[in-house]
Design an enzyme around this catalytic site. Structure first.
Site: not given
Lengths: 195, 195
Positions: B9-10, B13, B66-67, B148
């Site tokens: 949902r990002n 990304k 995932d990060s 980020g």
């Protein structure tokens, strides 16, 4: 844009740069030009030396690569001497066996591949890019791909549990994470943005 | 090949994955599907959790990312908690200020971005890719790109003397060297080779 000249006599490097830079037209340095000796103290200095010499000789835009492997337990050696670590004219296998022996005695298998790419435009202005690929050496080399120290180089950047050496990755996988792939893509981004 | 669903949902990304994977057709997860909570202990486990849930819900091939960022002086924290380091719903800026404060007190600015990408094929088989981007945090964030922790992240892999933060690189430059770019290209190479 005219093809970019690659100032190298190393067929492996030319092939890898072509694979990594699919959108950029590369051509080898014509045979009649002689490249200067790599007598710099850094990868960057050596890459710049080759690129400037080739640009001056041809009047064309040029890229050059200098690269090698740096072992943590050997204070960064063999570094810029990676291609002749076991002596002038040594084979990849001779260099690799010497490095495995020294690293074993030092008790530290951490290594990094380093690549500096220099770009010199038609008018002589320069730009450099430098990237690393971290990993560790394994005592028993394996795999047929790549060149240099690849059969013993276990890169950090694969998947968890992926124990393939750099020489066991496909070319596209190698370039996705390699020192040369990263530096080459930084150059490509620079050229796309107008050089 | 049908478009690959990205279980996220990002929007940041999704955009970066599209930019890094130009040859792969990506589509967002349809709104009606709910992603599971990220309750794994590793990036890999969280990426696999999202990818498997989305594959089971849609019956389609899926990728998930995932990060986060791992600070050496904080024993790898915030790691999988990077997006909520300053609390649930914290902004990028709040998380960044908290990390800068903790890193300053620990006296060690070395950090690495880490990205795990999970791929689950239509028939449910899985593959993971994980890559790192090494660098150091600077006390005064700068730059408008990325997201980020990018404005404070000075990557190792640029050029000698290049002091741009990740947020000051162009998208193509960021993807050339970033944790997400590398993991995404490893996936692309895997798909090109027949998945």
């Amino acid at each position: 844009m005219a093809p970019l000249i690659v100032a190298t006599r190393n067929e492996h490097k030319l092939r890898e740069l072509r694979e990594a830079l699919r959108g950029v037209d590369l051509e080898p340095l014509p045979d009649e030009f002689v490249l200067p000796p790599e007598d710099g103290e850094t990868f960057e200095a050596n890459a710049l030396g080759k690129a400037h010499a080739a640009q001056e000789a041809t009047g064309r835009a040029v890229m050059a690569d200098d690269s090698g492997i740096a072992a943590r337990g050997l204070n960064g050696r063999p570094g810029i001497r990676s291609a002749r670590f076991a002596g002038e004219g040594a084979s990849d296998e001779e260099n690799l066996l010497k490095l495995l022996d020294e690293v074993e005695r030092a008790g530290d298998r951490r290594v990094a591949y380093v690549c500096a790419i220099a770009y010199v435009s038609e008018d002589g202005s320069e730009q450099t890019f430098e990237a690393r690929c971290e990993g560790e050496l394994i005592p028993q080399p394996r795999g047929e791909g790549g060149f240099g120290y690849d059969p013993a180089f276990l890169p950090d950047d694969t998947g968890p549990g992926d124990e393939r050496t750099m020489a066991e990755l496909s070319p596209a996988e190698k370039h996705a994470i390699s020192h040369r792939g990263k530096a080459a893509r930084m150059l490509a981004a620079h050229l796309e943005a107008g050089g």
